[in-house]
Design a protein around this motif. Structure first.
Motif, mmCIF file in Angstrom:
data_model
loop_
_atom_site.group_PDB
_atom_site.id
_atom_site.type_symbol
_atom_site.label_atom_id
_atom_site.label_comp_id
_atom_site.label_asym_id
_atom_site.label_seq_id
_atom_site.Cartn_x
_atom_site.Cartn_y
_atom_site.Cartn_z
ATOM 1 N N LYS A 1 14.591 -23.277 -23.388
ATOM 2 C CA LYS A 1 15.190 -24.189 -22.652
ATOM 3 C C LYS A 1 15.569 -25.277 -23.607
ATOM 4 C CE LYS A 1 13.022 -23.882 -18.235
ATOM 5 N NZ LYS A 1 11.717 -22.638 -18.305
ATOM 6 N N LYS A 2 16.744 -25.833 -23.411
ATOM 7 C CA LYS A 2 17.503 -26.836 -24.219
ATOM 8 C C LYS A 2 16.840 -28.340 -23.817
ATOM 9 C CE LYS A 2 21.667 -24.080 -24.342
ATOM 10 N NZ LYS A 2 23.029 -24.026 -24.375
ATOM 11 N N VAL A 3 16.743 -28.835 -25.041
ATOM 12 C CA VAL A 3 16.396 -30.619 -25.017
ATOM 13 C C VAL A 3 17.347 -31.165 -25.955
ATOM 14 C CG1 VAL A 3 14.098 -29.996 -24.701
ATOM 15 C CG2 VAL A 3 14.947 -30.091 -26.972
ATOM 16 N N TRP B 1 14.841 -32.568 -21.368
ATOM 17 C CA TRP B 1 15.418 -31.483 -21.097
ATOM 18 C C TRP B 1 16.598 -31.880 -20.770
ATOM 19 C CZ3 TRP B 1 12.217 -27.875 -22.178
ATOM 20 C CH2 TRP B 1 10.946 -28.069 -21.965
ATOM 21 N N LEU B 2 17.504 -30.841 -20.930
ATOM 22 C CA LEU B 2 19.074 -30.838 -20.778
ATOM 23 C C LEU B 2 19.245 -30.465 -19.261
ATOM 24 C CD1 LEU B 2 20.731 -29.956 -24.025
ATOM 25 C CD2 LEU B 2 20.577 -32.304 -22.986
ATOM 26 N N LYS B 3 19.820 -30.971 -18.340
ATOM 27 C CA LYS B 3 20.019 -30.545 -17.061
ATOM 28 C C LYS B 3 21.476 -30.527 -16.647
ATOM 29 C CE LYS B 3 15.486 -32.468 -15.908
ATOM 30 N NZ LYS B 3 14.737 -33.165 -14.880
ATOM 31 N N VAL C 1 20.024 -26.336 -17.686
ATOM 32 C CA VAL C 1 21.414 -25.960 -18.122
ATOM 33 C C VAL C 1 20.922 -24.546 -18.670
ATOM 34 C CG1 VAL C 1 22.494 -28.146 -18.819
ATOM 35 C CG2 VAL C 1 21.041 -26.870 -20.519
ATOM 36 N N PRO C 2 21.932 -23.623 -19.035
ATOM 37 C CA PRO C 2 21.605 -22.284 -19.360
ATOM 38 C C PRO C 2 20.552 -22.485 -20.721
ATOM 39 C CG PRO C 2 24.006 -22.561 -18.570
ATOM 40 C CD PRO C 2 23.464 -23.704 -18.682
#
Length: 543
Positions: A499-501, A507-509, A516-517
């Protein structure tokens, strides 16, 4: 209560004794003037915890029961001392520390008729001695009177002023007191041992720096282990002759420590450490090229032979994610040929690790710090436990869990849980663990001067309570961070994706609040190339 006490001792020593590492730093070889000694208790199946035993006064005629450290079978009784000292781990309230590694030696010399095994010998001595030299005397007195039943053993016996390495082995069933030699490590030197006797020739007329049993040479002659003049006697060659395994699996760990820190070039001893030339062992001790800090020594306990010919991260055995560990056993067989795995200092089967910091210029209750961690040093933050600590911190206590039952209360299980998430995808997940580990240890190191300065302003009893509370509190803080780390790893790296940060770790949302992907990094490039090399065009996408 006595039976429970010795059952606890049996768990601590009996299950975690077969393959350990001790590193040693003399007080003039350390950056702050402290004596530093380490212990990694390595054995599969062992449950690690922090043992605590209070000191006290004892009535005339009072005895203590001894139980075998591994089987818990009753062995006998010995008279209790008039008074005993408090012990936390393997350090007592006077900073005396006794550590060990087992080397076995000649099988015929094991004496099953002796009363003391090495574990109970260490524990009883810690309760009865204040200094390293006194401890050697107590150990010798106990085994001379009651017998010694363990295999060949190396002990690190240290206080805030000096360190000794003591090698001991029995004389066979009914043979009486064991033979032994103890050599002091010079204050300006470093040393170590790792399941191989490292005392070779020793001075016969220097009681300030070398002690030994009167019959250590005579007995070797009688058994046919040695021929020659007394001055030529070599303890290790007589009682623990080196072989390939003793060099590659054991001596190599000490060589790696010396190779990193010794003033002298250790390359001439590399063939010995690799088991290729067993005729040129390296010295028991060497001078370091620079003074070592406590943190330097903690980090050395995390060594996997990085940067040496024995580096375990650079071949197929490391797997796709460069894991610096190998499954045991040490040897394996393919097509009728036998092979081996490297055995570095840092190993996944460690039940607990500690680094003892012993300082002569401070009161004992401030000077002695046990930097303790469950599991192995590389995947653990070592927590400061002062030698005056009353009771083991909850997460390290024997009641927190056991080898058969997972517990969120137990540091052993929490740290093993995280480590075992990290191992299979080491190169991807370990940076997350390392960040938390190093942040915690940096915090502990930064706080230490302030905490100790505060303790100096207090009465002795106030300071002991203060430092004990601090040790318990920081153990709890470590556990909280480890729980957060465990949750982060499963959430962020679930299903082999990431998961991307953002740069702050948030967290990237999407605008709607969903993730997000995710990133799907797959195998590292080196392993992708290995797959293609092995499979050819099997997985080639044909346009």
């Amino acid at each position: 209560m006595k039976r429970l006490f010795f059952f606890i001792v049996s768990l601590l020593f009996g299950l975690a004794s077969e393959a350990c590492t001790n590193l040693i730093v003399g007080k003039k070889a350390s950056r702050d003037g402290s004596v530093i000694v380490t212990y990694s208790s390595d054995d599969y199946g062992a449950y690690g915890y922090l043992f605590w035993q209070p000191g006290g006064k004892h009535k005339p005629g009072e005895t203590r029961s001894l139980y075998h450290y591994e089987t818990n079978n009753y062995l006998g009784e010995i008279p209790e001392a008039d008074s005993t000292y408090a012990v936390i781990g393997l350090t007592n309230e006077h900073q005396l520390t006794i550590l060990e590694t087992t080397w076995g030696g000649r099988e015929e010399l094991a004496d099953s008729t002796g009363l003391f095994d090495y574990g109970s010998l260490m524990q009883v001595t810690l309760q009865r001695a204040r200094t390293a030299r006194q401890a050697i005397g107590v150990m010798v007195e106990l085994v001379t009177k009651y017998g010694y039943q363990s295999e060949g053993e190396s002990f690190t016996v240290a206080d805030a002023n000096e360190v000794w390495v003591m090698d001991m082995i029995g004389k066979g069933p009914g043979g009486g007191a064991p033979v032994w030699v103890a050599q002091r490590i010079p204050d300006d030197c470093i040393s170590g041992h790792a399941n191989q006797s490292r005392i070779h020739k020793f001075p016969l007329k220097d009681p300030a720096n070398c002690l030994y049993s009167k019959d250590v040479i005579k007995f070797a002659r009688a058994k046919g282990y040695f021929k020659g003049k007394d001055a030529e006697f070599d303890f290790a060659n007589a009682y623990n002759p080196i072989d390939f395994g003793g060099a590659r699996y054991c001596e190599a760990r000490v060589w790696s420590y010396f190779n990193r820190w010794a003033e002298v070039d250790m390359n001439p001893y590399l063939p010995y450490a690799m088991g290729e030339d067993l005729t040129h062992p390296f010295p028991l001790y060497v001078k370091p090229k620079q003074l070592l800090s406590v943190q330097d020594v903690k980090n050395m306990m995390r060594d996997h032979y990085e940067g040496t010919p024995m580096d375990v991260t650079t071949d197929a055995g490391a797997g796709p994610f460069e894991m610096p560990y190998r499954p045991t056993p040490l040897t394996f067989e393919v097509d009728g040929k036998k092979y081996f795995n490297e055995r570095p200092i840092s190993t996944q089967q460690s039940s607990c690790v500690y680094v003892a910091q012993l300082r002569s210029w401070l009161p004992d209750y401030i000077g002695g710090v046990l930097w303790f961690g469950n599991d192995e040093a590389n995947t653990t933050a070592l927590v400061p436990i002062y030698c005056c600590t009353q009771g083991a911190p909850d997460c390290f206590d024997v009641t927190a869990g056991d080898t058969f039952h997972f517990s969120f209360r137990s540091a052993f299980w929490m740290q093993n849980w995280v480590a075992n998430m990290v191992y299979p995808r080491y190169s991807v997940l370990f940076p997350e663990l390392q960040k938390v580990r190093d942040e915690l240890e940096n915090d502990f190191n930064t706080l230490q001067p302030e905490i100790e300065a505060n303790a100096k302003t207090m009465t002795a009893e106030e300071a002991k309570k203060y430092l004990s509370a601090y040790s318990h509190r920081q153990s709890g803080n470590m556990m909280n961070r480890w729980m957060e780390l465990a949750q982060l790893l499963i959430v962020k790296y679930n299903d082999m994706a990431v998961k991307k940060v953002d740069e702050q770790g948030n967290w990237l949302k999407t605008n709607g609040g969903n993730q997000v992907p995710v990133s799907r990094p797959g195998y590292p490039e080196a392993y992708r190339r290995l797959i293609v090399k092995e499979t050819g065009d099997k997985y080639l996408i044909k346009e």
